[in-house]
Design an enzyme around this catalytic site. Structure first.
Site, PDB file in Angstrom:
ATOM      1  N   HIS A   1       0.870  -1.192   0.000  1.00  0.00           N
ATOM      2  CA  HIS A   1       0.000   0.000   0.000  1.00  0.00           C
ATOM      3  C   HIS A   1       0.904   1.238   0.000  1.00  0.00           C
ATOM      4  O   HIS A   1       1.496   1.588   1.010  1.00  0.00           O
ATOM      5  CB  HIS A   1      -0.896   0.015   1.242  1.00  0.00           C
ATOM      6  CG  HIS A   1      -1.858   1.169   1.279  1.00  0.00           C
ATOM      7  ND1 HIS A   1      -3.219   1.009   1.432  1.00  0.00           N
ATOM      8  CD2 HIS A   1      -1.663   2.506   1.184  1.00  0.00           C
ATOM      9  CE1 HIS A   1      -3.805   2.189   1.433  1.00  0.00           C
ATOM     10  NE2 HIS A   1      -2.875   3.125   1.289  1.00  0.00           N
TER      11      HIS A   1
ATOM     12  N   HIS B   1       1.550   5.376  -1.708  1.00  0.00           N
ATOM     13  CA  HIS B   1       1.200   6.537  -2.543  1.00  0.00           C
ATOM     14  C   HIS B   1       2.496   7.149  -3.051  1.00  0.00           C
ATOM     15  O   HIS B   1       3.377   7.483  -2.236  1.00  0.00           O
ATOM     16  CB  HIS B   1       0.457   7.596  -1.722  1.00  0.00           C
ATOM     17  CG  HIS B   1      -0.800   7.085  -1.097  1.00  0.00           C
ATOM     18  ND1 HIS B   1      -2.035   7.207  -1.689  1.00  0.00           N
ATOM     19  CD2 HIS B   1      -1.013   6.413   0.070  1.00  0.00           C
ATOM     20  CE1 HIS B   1      -2.951   6.644  -0.910  1.00  0.00           C
ATOM     21  NE2 HIS B   1      -2.357   6.157   0.155  1.00  0.00           N
TER      22      HIS B   1
ATOM     23  N   LYS C   1      -9.320  -0.170  -5.778  1.00  0.00           N
ATOM     24  CA  LYS C   1      -9.316   0.443  -4.452  1.00  0.00           C
ATOM     25  C   LYS C   1     -10.655   1.099  -4.197  1.00  0.00           C
ATOM     26  O   LYS C   1     -11.108   1.942  -4.986  1.00  0.00           O
ATOM     27  CB  LYS C   1      -8.188   1.486  -4.382  1.00  0.00           C
ATOM     28  CG  LYS C   1      -8.115   2.263  -3.073  1.00  0.00           C
ATOM     29  CD  LYS C   1      -7.558   1.431  -1.937  1.00  0.00           C
ATOM     30  CE  LYS C   1      -7.666   2.143  -0.590  1.00  0.00           C
ATOM     31  NZ  LYS C   1      -6.605   3.129  -0.382  1.00  0.00           N
TER      32      LYS C   1
ATOM     33  N   HIS D   1     -10.347   1.203   1.799  1.00  0.00           N
ATOM     34  CA  HIS D   1     -10.153   2.198   2.859  1.00  0.00           C
ATOM     35  C   HIS D   1     -11.371   2.055   3.762  1.00  0.00           C
ATOM     36  O   HIS D   1     -12.474   2.495   3.410  1.00  0.00           O
ATOM     37  CB  HIS D   1     -10.047   3.613   2.270  1.00  0.00           C
ATOM     38  CG  HIS D   1      -9.785   4.647   3.319  1.00  0.00           C
ATOM     39  ND1 HIS D   1      -8.598   5.318   3.415  1.00  0.00           N
ATOM     40  CD2 HIS D   1     -10.553   5.085   4.343  1.00  0.00           C
ATOM     41  CE1 HIS D   1      -8.648   6.142   4.467  1.00  0.00           C
ATOM     42  NE2 HIS D   1      -9.824   6.023   5.032  1.00  0.00           N
TER      43      HIS D   1
ATOM     44  N   HIS E   1      -4.551  -0.492   5.838  1.00  0.00           N
ATOM     45  CA  HIS E   1      -4.131   0.273   7.030  1.00  0.00           C
ATOM     46  C   HIS E   1      -5.094   0.117   8.205  1.00  0.00           C
ATOM     47  O   HIS E   1      -5.747   1.075   8.628  1.00  0.00           O
ATOM     48  CB  HIS E   1      -3.882   1.755   6.711  1.00  0.00           C
ATOM     49  CG  HIS E   1      -4.863   2.402   5.767  1.00  0.00           C
ATOM     50  ND1 HIS E   1      -6.218   2.361   5.956  1.00  0.00           N
ATOM     51  CD2 HIS E   1      -4.673   3.110   4.627  1.00  0.00           C
ATOM     52  CE1 HIS E   1      -6.807   3.019   4.974  1.00  0.00           C
ATOM     53  NE2 HIS E   1      -5.896   3.480   4.162  1.00  0.00           N
TER      54      HIS E   1
ATOM     55  N   ASP F   1       1.597   2.741   3.496  1.00  0.00           N
ATOM     56  CA  ASP F   1       0.725   3.901   3.328  1.00  0.00           C
ATOM     57  C   ASP F   1       1.539   5.197   3.357  1.00  0.00           C
ATOM     58  O   ASP F   1       1.031   6.238   3.787  1.00  0.00           O
ATOM     59  CB  ASP F   1      -0.401   3.938   4.368  1.00  0.00           C
ATOM     60  CG  ASP F   1      -1.494   4.918   3.996  1.00  0.00           C
ATOM     61  OD1 ASP F   1      -1.581   5.296   2.808  1.00  0.00           O
ATOM     62  OD2 ASP F   1      -2.260   5.332   4.894  1.00  0.00           O
TER      63      ASP F   1
HETATM   64  C1  NCD Z   1      -3.524   9.116   1.981  1.00  0.00           C
HETATM   65  C2  NCD Z   1      -3.072  10.140   0.963  1.00  0.00           C
HETATM   66  O1  NCD Z   1      -2.558  11.193   1.351  1.00  0.00           O
HETATM   67  O2  NCD Z   1      -3.195   9.880  -0.232  1.00  0.00           O
HETATM   68  N1  NCD Z   1      -3.562   9.733   3.267  1.00  0.00           N
HETATM   69  C3  NCD Z   1      -3.494   9.131   4.458  1.00  0.00           C
HETATM   70  O3  NCD Z   1      -3.636   9.788   5.480  1.00  0.00           O
HETATM   71  N2  NCD Z   1      -3.254   7.831   4.567  1.00  0.00           N
HETATM   72  C4  NCD Z   1      -4.826   8.573   1.587  1.00  0.00           C
HETATM   73  C5  NCD Z   1      -5.211   7.349   2.353  1.00  0.00           C
HETATM   74  O4  NCD Z   1      -4.644   6.283   2.200  1.00  0.00           O
HETATM   75  O5  NCD Z   1      -6.146   7.467   3.160  1.00  0.00           O
HETATM   76 ZN    ZN Z   2      -3.228   5.097   1.626  1.00  0.00          ZN
END
Ligand code: NCD
Ligand code: ZN
Length: 346
Positions: A13, A15, A99, A136, A174, A247
Site C-alpha cells: 500500500h 502513494h 481500491k 479504505h 491500514h 501507506d
Molecule cells: C492518503 C493520501 O494522502 O493519499 N492519506 C493518508 O492519510 N493515509 C490517503 C489514504 O490512504 O487514506
Molecule cells: Zn493510503
C-alpha cells in the site's frame, strides 16, 4: 543481533503521486522494496486500465536504473466502474486490484463510491476473476465519531459484503483498531489486512505530544494504545493474513503545516526500518520477514522475491526534509531524529 538478512520485502500500500513529487519519493521505496501496490488517488484518479498502464510507465521512468522495481497497479473504484472494466483489468498482470474509497473518506477521494450496494455486479466479477478489492475502511458520515469510523464501517459495510461474497479477495487497508484485526481473523482466508509502521509505533497521544503535530496526522487517524497493541500482536503473530503496507503518503510541507492540513505520513525514506523499530520493541525481529516479505505475496498469489536485503544496526539521522526539483519540501516521519536499523541490498 546486529545484522540479519531477509527475503526482499514488498510494500502492499503506497502513494507515490505524480510529477515532481513522484521523482522525489519513488527511489526511497525502490531502494528497499521490490514491488509496491500503487494507490490510484491522483487528481484526477486512475480509473481506467489505459491510465493505470500509463501511470505505471511514468513510475518506471522515475526509478533509478540501479533498482529492479515493479509497480503493481490498483484502479480507483467509482460509481461508474463496470464489469467490463474488471474483465479488462484482470487481463493485465501488473494490475492487481481495485481500491474502494468511500466518497470523501480521505485525500482525493471525492470521486469515490457513494453506494457500494449498487456495485455488487462489479464485485461479483472481481470475485470470479480473482481481482482483489482493497478497501479504505472508514465510514464518512460526519455524525460518526472519527475514532469509531473504522469499526462502524466494518459492521455496516464490510461485514455485509464479505457475507454476500465470501470468495471475494479483500484487503482491509491500514487497519488501525482491534475491530479490524478481529474482523480479518474471523473472516475467510480470502480476507487480509495491511498494517502501517506508524500505526504500529504510535498511538493518538503522538498527535498532541507537546503541541499539535501535523506530521503524525494520517487517515485512518492514530487510535488508542489498546488498539496499537492489537495491531502489533497481529503483525508479529506470523499470520498469513497481515502484511506490510506503509501507506507512505507524501504531501508538501505547506499542505501539511496549515490551518487545514492534509492527512498522510511520509515514511518511504525508512520504509522497512520503521517496521524493524516496531518489531524490535517487541523482541520480534525474527517475525519481520514473514510479515514484510512472505505473507503479502502469499495472499496475492505471487511468488516471493528472489533477492535478499540486509538490515544492519547502524545509527543514522533522518533528514529534516526532502526537496523536490521545484523546491517544495516533504517532511519525513521522524525528521532529524535518529534511527537504529538501516536496510542495504545484498
Ligand atoms: C492518503 C493520501 O494522502 O493519499 N492519506 C493518508 O492519510 N493515509 C490517503 C489514504 O490512504 O487514506
Ligand atoms: Zn493510503
Amino acid at each position: 543481533m546486529s545484522e540479519f538478512s531477509l527475503i526482499a520485502p514488498d510494500d502492499w500500500h503506497l502513494h507515490v503521486r505524480d510529477g515532481d513529487l513522484l521523482s522525489t519519493v519513488i527511489n526511497h521505496t525502490a531502494h528497499t522494496f521490490k514491488r509496491a501496490v500503487i494507490m490510484p488517488n491522483l487528481n484526477p484518479p486512475v480509473t481506467t486500465v489505459t491510465r493505470a498502464l500509463q501511470y505505471r510507465d511514468e513510475i518506471l521512468a522515475a526509478v533509478d536504473e540501479q533498482y529492479e522495481f515493479q509497480p503493481l497497479m490498483s484502479l480507483y473504484l467509482t460509481d461508474n466502474t463496470t464489469e467490463a472494466d474488471v474483465t479488462e483489468a484482470a487481463a493485465h498482470p501488473s494490475i492487481i486490484g481495485f481500491k474502494l474509497y468511500p466518497s470523501g473518506a480521505t485525500t482525493n477521494s471525492d470521486a469515490g463510491v457513494t453506494r457500494i450496494s449498487s456495485l455488487m455486479g462489479v464485485l461479483e466479477k472481481m470475485a470470479e476473476l480473482g481481482v482483489v478489492l482493497q478497501i479504505h475502511g472508514e465510514v464518512t458520515d460526519p455524525h460518526v465519531d472519527i475514532f469509531d469510523r473504522e469499526a462502524v464501517f466494518i459492521d455496516q459495510v464490510l461485514d455485509p459484503i464479505h457475507r454476500e461474497l465470501p470468495e471475494l479477495k479483500i484487503v482491509l487497508e491500514h487497519i488501525t483498531t482491534s475491530h479490524g484485526i478481529d474482523f480479518v481473523n474471523s473472516a475467510t482466508r480470502h480476507v487480509g489486512g495491511t498494517l502501517t509502521a506508524h500505526h504500529l509505533l504510535y498511538n493518538r497521544n503522538e498527535l498532541f505530544r507537546g503541541g499539535l503535530r501535523p506530521h503524525y496526522y494520517c487517515l485512518p487517524v492514530l487510535k488508542r494504545e489498546e488498539h496499537r497493541r492489537a495491531l502489533v500482536e497481529a503483525a508479529i503473530s506470523g499470520s498469513d493474513r497481515f502484511f506490510l503496507g506503509t501507506d507512505s503518503a507524501p504531501h508538501t510541507q505547506h499542505a501539511k503545516e496549515s490551518a487545514c492540513g492534509c492527512a498522510g505520513c511520509y515514511t518511504a525514506h525508512a520504509g522497512l526500518e520503521l517496521y524493524a523499530r516496531a518489531f524490535e520493541h517487541m523482541e520480534a525481529l525474527s517475525k519481520l520477514e514473514h510479515f514484510a516479505s512472505i505473507a503479502g505475496p502469499k495472499f496475492y498469489g505471487l511468488p516471493v522475491n528472489k533477492t535478499r536485503i540486509t538490515l544492519k544496526q547502524e545509527a543514522w539521522q533522518v533528514p529534516s526534509h526532502f526537496a523536490t526539483a521545484q523546491g517544495e519540501h516533504i517532511i519525513p516521519l521522524l525528521a532529524d531524529e535518529s534511527m537504529v536499523w538501516r536496510a542495504t541490498r545484498s
